[in-house]
Design an enzyme around this catalytic site. Sequence first.
Site, PDB file in Angstrom:
ATOM      1  N   GLU A  56       4.501 -11.345  14.494  1.00 18.43           N
ATOM      2  CA  GLU A  56       4.069 -11.941  15.755  1.00 18.43           C
ATOM      3  C   GLU A  56       4.524 -13.403  15.823  1.00 18.43           C
ATOM      4  O   GLU A  56       4.960 -13.880  16.867  1.00 18.43           O
ATOM      5  CB  GLU A  56       2.558 -11.835  15.901  1.00 18.43           C
ATOM      6  CG  GLU A  56       2.128 -12.055  17.331  1.00 18.43           C
ATOM      7  CD  GLU A  56       0.669 -11.694  17.542  1.00 18.43           C
ATOM      8  OE1 GLU A  56       0.062 -11.073  16.658  1.00 18.43           O
ATOM      9  OE2 GLU A  56       0.160 -12.069  18.607  1.00 18.43           O
ATOM     10  N   ARG A  71       0.831  -1.211   0.000  1.00 18.89           N
ATOM     11  CA  ARG A  71       0.000   0.000   0.000  1.00 18.89           C
ATOM     12  C   ARG A  71       0.863   1.259   0.000  1.00 18.89           C
ATOM     13  O   ARG A  71       0.422   2.315  -0.459  1.00 18.89           O
ATOM     14  CB  ARG A  71      -0.988  -0.032   1.169  1.00 18.89           C
ATOM     15  CG  ARG A  71      -2.067  -1.096   0.981  1.00 18.89           C
ATOM     16  CD  ARG A  71      -2.968  -1.222   2.195  1.00 18.89           C
ATOM     17  NE  ARG A  71      -2.309  -1.819   3.333  1.00 18.89           N
ATOM     18  CZ  ARG A  71      -2.262  -3.125   3.595  1.00 18.89           C
ATOM     19  NH1 ARG A  71      -2.851  -3.978   2.777  1.00 18.89           N
ATOM     20  NH2 ARG A  71      -1.639  -3.588   4.656  1.00 18.89           N
TER      21      ARG A  71
HETATM   22  P1  AMP Z   1       4.307  -2.997  11.942  1.00 17.23           P
HETATM   23  O1  AMP Z   1       5.533  -3.571  11.307  1.00 17.23           O
HETATM   24  O2  AMP Z   1       3.873  -3.729  13.165  1.00 17.23           O
HETATM   25  O3  AMP Z   1       4.453  -1.493  12.182  1.00 17.23           O
HETATM   26  O4  AMP Z   1       3.116  -3.193  10.910  1.00 17.23           O
HETATM   27  C1  AMP Z   1       2.955  -2.326   9.830  1.00 17.23           C
HETATM   28  C2  AMP Z   1       2.604  -3.056   8.570  1.00 17.23           C
HETATM   29  O5  AMP Z   1       1.595  -4.050   8.787  1.00 17.23           O
HETATM   30  C3  AMP Z   1       2.031  -2.095   7.542  1.00 17.23           C
HETATM   31  O6  AMP Z   1       2.528  -2.455   6.245  1.00 17.23           O
HETATM   32  C4  AMP Z   1       0.533  -2.265   7.644  1.00 17.23           C
HETATM   33  O7  AMP Z   1      -0.064  -2.186   6.376  1.00 17.23           O
HETATM   34  C5  AMP Z   1       0.325  -3.635   8.292  1.00 17.23           C
HETATM   35  N1  AMP Z   1      -0.579  -3.602   9.461  1.00 17.23           N
HETATM   36  C6  AMP Z   1      -0.249  -3.878  10.744  1.00 17.23           C
HETATM   37  N2  AMP Z   1      -1.302  -3.789  11.567  1.00 17.23           N
HETATM   38  C7  AMP Z   1      -2.356  -3.417  10.782  1.00 17.23           C
HETATM   39  C8  AMP Z   1      -3.749  -3.146  11.051  1.00 17.23           C
HETATM   40  N3  AMP Z   1      -4.272  -3.212  12.284  1.00 17.23           N
HETATM   41  N4  AMP Z   1      -4.527  -2.789  10.001  1.00 17.23           N
HETATM   42  C9  AMP Z   1      -3.997  -2.699   8.751  1.00 17.23           C
HETATM   43  N5  AMP Z   1      -2.720  -2.949   8.436  1.00 17.23           N
HETATM   44  C10 AMP Z   1      -1.897  -3.317   9.444  1.00 17.23           C
END
Ligand code: AMP
Length: 178
Positions: free
Chosen positions: A98, A61
């Site tokens: 996770e 995205r």
């Molecule tokens: P993080 O690495 O934990 O910061 O996760 C960010 C990535 O995971 C981004 O590319 C987001 O598009 C996706 N992502 C994580 N959590 C969500 C959520 N609750 N809703 C939508 N996309 C998420």
Amino acid sequence: MNADDLALLVRAVPNYPKPGIMFRDVTTLFADPVGMKRTVELLADPFADSGIDVVAGIDARGFILGGAMAMTLGTGFVAVRKKGKLPAAVIGEDYALEYGTDRLELHQDAISDGARVLLVDDLIATGGTALAAVRLVERLGGSVAAAAFVIDLPDLGGAAALRDKGVSVTSLMYFEGE
Ligand code: AMP
């Protein structure tokens, strides 16, 4: 439309991709003609004349936003991709999910030495993805001057972790929880 109006166009999908996660779905925001245009304007405008050399978008995205922002800012665009997608020589960085790990890659020649990079994605949660992208840019001799997201989930701490690394973080909207 301001950021509060744009937040109403983000669809919340409970229990996706697994129970307990509230997925923040930006496809409904992007599908709206005014929503798409205002999102790109609000994300890009603070960086006009700020010396950004290139916009780096995170798979997938971040590509939709980053290409449009690069057009607005008059910069090039580089794609930070999931493993195995880029055709030429790459460098890679693993990051924690996770359960297990994933890997982001950049073409070895994607970033010029000393380039000031604007990193873009739709959402920051734990920051693991964005921090891996920062490491890739830095390994190629660039620096991430700023990172821009449509959505921040501040309870998960990713924006704070990026700021700890010296990256200026901006987001258009904030949602509590995961
Ligand atoms: P993080 O690495 O934990 O910061 O996760 C960010 C990535 O995971 C981004 O590319 C987001 O598009 C996706 N992502 C994580 N959590 C969500 C959520 N609750 N809703 C939508 N996309 C998420």
